[in-house]
Design a protein around this motif. Structure first.
Motif, short mmCIF file in Angstrom:
data_model
loop_
_atom_site.label_atom_id
_atom_site.label_comp_id
_atom_site.label_asym_id
_atom_site.label_seq_id
_atom_site.Cartn_x
_atom_site.Cartn_y
_atom_site.Cartn_z
N ASP A 91 -71.28 68.89 -78.04
CA ASP A 91 -70.22 69.69 -78.63
C ASP A 91 -70.08 69.42 -80.13
OD1 ASP A 91 -69.49 70.87 -76.17
OD2 ASP A 91 -68.34 69.09 -75.63
N TYR A 92 -69.97 68.14 -80.51
CA TYR A 92 -69.70 67.88 -81.92
C TYR A 92 -70.93 68.06 -82.80
CZ TYR A 92 -71.02 62.90 -80.95
OH TYR A 92 -71.64 61.74 -80.59
N LEU A 93 -72.13 68.01 -82.22
CA LEU A 93 -73.32 68.31 -83.01
C LEU A 93 -73.55 69.81 -83.14
CD1 LEU A 93 -75.86 65.64 -81.70
CD2 LEU A 93 -74.57 65.61 -83.83
N LEU A 94 -73.00 70.59 -82.20
CA LEU A 94 -73.17 72.04 -82.23
C LEU A 94 -72.46 72.65 -83.42
CD1 LEU A 94 -74.26 74.56 -80.75
CD2 LEU A 94 -72.07 74.64 -79.51
N ALA A 149 -73.85 60.33 -93.75
CA ALA A 149 -74.87 61.33 -94.01
C ALA A 149 -75.89 61.46 -92.90
CB ALA A 149 -75.59 61.01 -95.33
N ASP A 150 -75.74 60.70 -91.80
CA ASP A 150 -76.71 60.88 -90.72
C ASP A 150 -76.27 62.04 -89.82
OD1 ASP A 150 -74.84 60.07 -88.85
OD2 ASP A 150 -75.90 58.25 -88.25
N GLY A 151 -77.04 62.34 -88.81
CA GLY A 151 -76.77 63.52 -87.98
C GLY A 151 -75.46 63.47 -87.23
N TYR A 152 -74.94 62.25 -87.01
CA TYR A 152 -73.70 62.10 -86.26
C TYR A 152 -72.50 61.84 -87.17
CZ TYR A 152 -76.73 61.65 -82.17
OH TYR A 152 -77.65 61.89 -81.19
#
Length: 323
Positions: A91-94, A149-152
């Protein structure tokens, strides 16, 4: 019990249609509260609240908290539990922008509601604010290390911002706030598509397919049963401690042991196989719950075996579609 001394106490639960939020609504009603749930159902599920339909003690407001205003809710409020936030990576990466908006504008609106009604405010934060898991249990006085700054980064920083905002309201407006850092929680109504290893094991057991253990299965997870996590939130709301305080299980359980428990509960036909681990597979964060034990008289009471039995039995009864 938090209350203003004038009749039935009233709690507002944002994100109350989610896994943890729906169980919190149940517990509040059982303890004598009138409950208003605010949820936009982006990640929450109507099925989680269906058993409360028609209950005069329960009100559902289908609202997006980013656009929510104080005028939407009439009457006094004794406590606001702010759980509205995407918790699963899927959800939060979408939509990381939406994730940060709910943590900023949504948390502002929830705090303003509590402030306008002189209510206690409880923020459900996350263990993710501590950053990568280390060998030692996480203590509340650990500042953590997070890479924005990483993907998460959107999720990590969103939760850290929500904590900072809650703390600022306490300091600036003398608002009665509290922060709970929730560690891995499981139980009936949990989502089986959240990417977690336990969710996968349950989904596989229900489908009658082998349980796939990544690598040797020696990596560990921390599992807190949902009833215990809810009890921690209630204890935090009833006290005067502002937190942050860790709510989770301090017991490290190996992934292979979890698979064995699920297989045993599922029945003799359940099979366990070992597969290549994902590149990012990691050890679990473990909470140090000394503060919760000392100040809230709280600790998990449900064994992993009993919690997994209750969880798998529930899913077998209602069907995997509910996960």
């Amino acid at each position: 019990m938090v209350g203003n001394g004038a009749g039935q106490p009233h709690a507002v639960v944002t994100g109350g249609a989610g896994f943890l939020g729906s169980h919190l609504c149940d517990a509040l009603i059982a303890s004598g509260y009138r409950v208003t749930c605010v949820d936009n159902f982006e990640t929450g599920r109507a099925a989680n609240l269906r058993h409360l339909e028609g209950d005069p003690r329960f009100t559902l407001l289908r609202r997006d908290l980013k656009d929510y205003g104080d005028a939407d809710l009439a009457g006094p409020v004794d406590v606001v539990y702010h759980l509205a936030a995407p918790a699963a990576p899927a959800d939060y990466l979408l939509d990381p922008v939406a994730t940060m908006r709910i943590a900023s504008t949504g948390t502002l609106n929830a705090l303003d509601l509590a402030r306008s009604r002189s209510a206690r405010f409880v923020l459900a934060s996350t263990s993710e604010v501590y950053g990568p898991a280390g060998e030692a249990p996480s203590r509340e006085d650990s500042v953590g290390q997070v890479d924005p700054a990483d993907g998460y980064g959107a999720y990590y920083e969103a939760r850290r911002f929500a904590e900072a905002l809650t703390t600022a309201y306490r300091a600036t407006y003398d608002l009665r706030t509290a922060i709970a850092r929730i560690f891995n929680t499981y139980g009936p109504r949990m989502r089986l598509d959240d990417g977690r290893v336990l969710s996968r094991f349950i989904r596989q057991a229900l489908a009658g397919t082998p349980l796939t253990v990544p690598g040797p299965g020696t990596q560990t997870r921390s599992l807190c049963y949902v009833d215990d996590a809810v009890a921690g939130l209630l204890a935090l709301a009833d006290g005067g401690y502002p937190g942050p305080v860790n709510i989770g299980s301090p017991e490290a359980v190996s992934v292979f042991s979890i698979a064995q428990e699920v297989a045993e509960i599922a029945g003799p036909a359940a099979e366990i196989v070992f597969v290549e681990p994902p590149v990012t597979d990691s050890q679990a964060r473990l909470p140090d719950i000394s503060l919760a034990t000392q100040l809230l008289d709280w600790q998990p009471r449900t064994s992993v075996h009993d919690g997994l039995t209750a969880t798998l039995t529930w899913f077998q009864r209602v069907g995997a579609r509910r996960g």
